[in-house]
Scaffold this motif. Structure first.
Motif, mmCIF file in Angstrom:
data_model
loop_
_atom_site.group_PDB
_atom_site.id
_atom_site.type_symbol
_atom_site.label_atom_id
_atom_site.label_comp_id
_atom_site.label_asym_id
_atom_site.label_seq_id
_atom_site.Cartn_x
_atom_site.Cartn_y
_atom_site.Cartn_z
ATOM 1 N N GLY A 58 -21.943 43.882 18.595
ATOM 2 C CA GLY A 58 -21.944 44.882 19.656
ATOM 3 C C GLY A 58 -22.200 46.281 19.126
ATOM 4 N N PRO A 59 -22.205 47.291 20.014
ATOM 5 C CA PRO A 59 -22.556 48.661 19.621
ATOM 6 C C PRO A 59 -21.737 49.220 18.460
ATOM 7 C CG PRO A 59 -22.530 48.475 21.999
ATOM 8 C CD PRO A 59 -21.984 47.174 21.475
ATOM 9 N N PHE A 60 -20.412 49.024 18.487
ATOM 10 C CA PHE A 60 -19.575 49.594 17.422
ATOM 11 C C PHE A 60 -19.883 48.937 16.075
ATOM 12 C CE2 PHE A 60 -15.659 49.430 14.868
ATOM 13 C CZ PHE A 60 -15.485 50.786 14.646
ATOM 14 N N MET A 61 -19.961 47.617 16.053
ATOM 15 C CA MET A 61 -20.235 46.915 14.814
ATOM 16 C C MET A 61 -21.669 47.140 14.338
ATOM 17 S SD MET A 61 -17.410 45.642 13.930
ATOM 18 C CE MET A 61 -17.981 44.636 12.560
ATOM 19 N N TYR A 62 -22.586 47.430 15.276
ATOM 20 C CA TYR A 62 -23.968 47.718 14.891
ATOM 21 C C TYR A 62 -24.020 48.979 14.022
ATOM 22 C CZ TYR A 62 -28.905 49.029 15.331
ATOM 23 O OH TYR A 62 -30.204 49.399 15.069
ATOM 24 N N ALA A 63 -23.202 49.970 14.360
ATOM 25 C CA ALA A 63 -23.153 51.190 13.551
ATOM 26 C C ALA A 63 -22.688 50.859 12.131
ATOM 27 C CB ALA A 63 -22.223 52.208 14.200
ATOM 28 N N GLU A 64 -21.712 49.982 12.001
ATOM 29 C CA GLU A 64 -21.239 49.584 10.681
ATOM 30 C C GLU A 64 -22.294 48.765 9.936
ATOM 31 O OE1 GLU A 64 -17.465 47.726 10.616
ATOM 32 O OE2 GLU A 64 -16.406 49.383 11.590
ATOM 33 N N TYR A 65 -23.005 47.931 10.690
ATOM 34 C CA TYR A 65 -24.084 47.132 10.086
ATOM 35 C C TYR A 65 -25.157 48.055 9.505
ATOM 36 C CZ TYR A 65 -28.429 44.408 10.055
ATOM 37 O OH TYR A 65 -29.628 43.835 9.696
ATOM 38 N N LEU A 66 -25.558 49.088 10.261
ATOM 39 C CA LEU A 66 -26.579 50.013 9.767
ATOM 40 C C LEU A 66 -26.106 50.733 8.510
ATOM 41 C CD1 LEU A 66 -28.017 51.668 13.021
ATOM 42 C CD2 LEU A 66 -29.024 49.850 11.627
ATOM 43 N N GLU A 67 -24.845 51.123 8.507
ATOM 44 C CA GLU A 67 -24.297 51.811 7.335
ATOM 45 C C GLU A 67 -24.374 50.916 6.102
ATOM 46 O OE1 GLU A 67 -20.060 53.729 5.770
ATOM 47 O OE2 GLU A 67 -20.293 53.118 7.871
ATOM 48 N N ALA A 68 -24.020 49.644 6.266
ATOM 49 C CA ALA A 68 -24.012 48.720 5.130
ATOM 50 C C ALA A 68 -25.420 48.363 4.673
ATOM 51 C CB ALA A 68 -23.242 47.459 5.504
ATOM 52 N N ILE A 69 -26.339 48.177 5.621
ATOM 53 C CA ILE A 69 -27.678 47.703 5.278
ATOM 54 C C ILE A 69 -28.498 48.787 4.594
ATOM 55 C CG2 ILE A 69 -29.005 48.302 7.346
ATOM 56 C CD1 ILE A 69 -28.969 44.815 5.834
ATOM 57 N N THR A 70 -28.157 50.054 4.823
ATOM 58 C CA THR A 70 -28.922 51.151 4.242
ATOM 59 C C THR A 70 -28.291 51.713 2.964
ATOM 60 O OG1 THR A 70 -27.778 52.707 5.723
ATOM 61 C CG2 THR A 70 -29.898 51.861 6.453
ATOM 62 N N ASP A 71 -27.105 51.208 2.609
ATOM 63 C CA ASP A 71 -26.411 51.709 1.422
ATOM 64 C C ASP A 71 -26.288 50.591 0.378
ATOM 65 O OD1 ASP A 71 -24.831 52.838 -0.499
ATOM 66 O OD2 ASP A 71 -23.078 53.131 0.810
ATOM 67 N N PRO A 72 -27.101 50.637 -0.679
ATOM 68 C CA PRO A 72 -27.058 49.583 -1.702
ATOM 69 C C PRO A 72 -25.683 49.436 -2.356
ATOM 70 C CG PRO A 72 -29.004 50.946 -1.965
ATOM 71 C CD PRO A 72 -28.131 51.649 -0.970
ATOM 72 N N ASN A 73 -24.874 50.476 -2.288
ATOM 73 C CA ASN A 73 -23.556 50.426 -2.909
ATOM 74 C C ASN A 73 -22.462 49.911 -1.972
ATOM 75 O OD1 ASN A 73 -24.493 51.527 -5.395
ATOM 76 N ND2 ASN A 73 -24.488 53.567 -4.440
ATOM 77 N N HIS A 74 -22.822 49.668 -0.715
ATOM 78 C CA HIS A 74 -21.827 49.181 0.244
ATOM 79 C C HIS A 74 -21.420 47.757 -0.130
ATOM 80 C CE1 HIS A 74 -19.971 48.007 4.052
ATOM 81 N NE2 HIS A 74 -19.949 49.289 4.394
ATOM 82 N N GLU A 75 -20.134 47.440 0.023
ATOM 83 C CA GLU A 75 -19.623 46.134 -0.394
ATOM 84 C C GLU A 75 -20.246 44.964 0.370
ATOM 85 O OE1 GLU A 75 -15.576 46.275 2.394
ATOM 86 O OE2 GLU A 75 -15.426 46.292 0.214
ATOM 87 N N GLN A 76 -20.770 45.214 1.582
ATOM 88 C CA GLN A 76 -21.381 44.147 2.377
ATOM 89 C C GLN A 76 -22.910 44.189 2.363
ATOM 90 O OE1 GLN A 76 -19.122 44.777 6.210
ATOM 91 N NE2 GLN A 76 -18.846 42.562 6.014
ATOM 92 N N HIS A 77 -23.469 45.067 1.554
ATOM 93 C CA HIS A 77 -24.923 45.257 1.557
ATOM 94 C C HIS A 77 -25.670 43.955 1.261
ATOM 95 C CE1 HIS A 77 -28.726 47.370 1.141
ATOM 96 N NE2 HIS A 77 -28.931 46.720 -0.002
ATOM 97 N N GLU A 78 -25.322 43.303 0.171
ATOM 98 C CA GLU A 78 -26.022 42.075 -0.223
ATOM 99 C C GLU A 78 -25.778 40.945 0.777
ATOM 100 O OE1 GLU A 78 -28.213 41.808 -2.519
ATOM 101 O OE2 GLU A 78 -27.929 43.888 -3.191
ATOM 102 N N GLU A 79 -24.578 40.874 1.281
ATOM 103 C CA GLU A 79 -24.234 39.820 2.246
ATOM 104 C C GLU A 79 -25.062 39.943 3.518
ATOM 105 O OE1 GLU A 79 -20.439 38.562 5.070
ATOM 106 O OE2 GLU A 79 -20.124 39.893 3.348
#
Length: 258
Positions: free
Chosen positions: A211-232
């Protein structure tokens, strides 16, 4: 007398069928009634046939009923909608055009224009009523909803062509809410095939991302190679560009769905 009059004679050709006025009126009525009950994939074709029958009937009979009648060139009535995905910034939106159809056809166009997978339930909210698809045999409809296949656009848009807003909800778990703004009846373009995605901005969020709230978190993770969920998340759906949008591709998908 005119009810028993045959339509204008034409050279006899193989496969040609002649109708009386009464028969043609009855055919038009039957086509309109049938359009409420056939599967959504067939509704647009039935409505198109009905429009052709009505246009032929009017063109052939008008000189008999009104000697001052002057034939006019008829064009399909075009409906323009701007669909905006709510609760997300920057805004994700599409502007589409289509000819007469049902709310079920509009659903197909929205799914195609945005890039949704049509893998979840949906409903429209129009003037205090809720419309949803008729479920397969053996399943119960969404409580409190009316069948979207039985609602033709011309019955619910303002007769004067003024703007009107509806709500379209998709995936009741992720809760993707769309504002559907009817913008009027633009003049049909010559040689233009419909439906047509005129324009839009930004990519559709991935299905099942929360949903909208989690989409914002998804974008943050997908654009940050250092994010803990980036590779996942990369492994889940692959690379994702939130700014990408192709109106021509969206148009092709819309037409395949109809």
């Amino acid at each position: 007398r005119t009810r028993r009059m045959k339509l204008k004679p034409a050279p006899t050709k193989r496969g040609e069928v002649h109708f009386t006025r009464k028969e043609l009126e009855h055919l038009s009525e039957e086509l309109g009634e049938a359009a409420y009950f056939v599967p959504s994939a067939d509704k647009k074709r039935l409505l198109a046939v009905k429009q052709e029958v009505d246009a032929h009937f009017t063109a052939e009979l008008a000189p008999v009923l009104d000697p001052s009648f002057q034939p006019k060139t008829t064009s399909p009535l075009v409906y323009q909608f701007k669909i905006t995905l709510l609760d997300i910034k920057p805004t994700i939106w599409r502007r589409i055009q289509m000819t007469e159809g049902t709310l079920a056809d509009l659903h197909e166009c929205i799914q195609g224009a945005f890039g949704w997978w049509d893998a979840h339930l949906h409903q429209f909210k129009v003037d205090g009523e809720r419309y949803a698809p008729t479920p397969p045999s053996g399943y119960e409809p969404i409580e409190g909803t009316l069948p979207e296949e039985g609602v033709i656009l011309s019955d619910i848009v303002p007769k004067n062509g003024q703007p009107k807003r509806w709500l379209y909800e998709y995936d009741f778990g992720d809760d993707w809410r769309h504002e559907v703004l009817f913008e009027g009846h633009p003049k049909p373009e010559k040689k233009r095939a419909y439906p047509w995605c005129v324009e839009g901005e930004r990519a559709c969020p991935p299905e099942d991302c929360g949903g909208p709230f989690m989409y914002a978190e998804y974008l943050e993770a997908i654009t940050d190679p250092n994010h803990e969920q980036h590779e996942e998340l990369l492994a889940w759906r692959g690379p994702f560009d939130p700014e990408s949008f192709d109106a021509k591709k969206a148009t092709r998908v819309m037409r395949r769905r109809l």
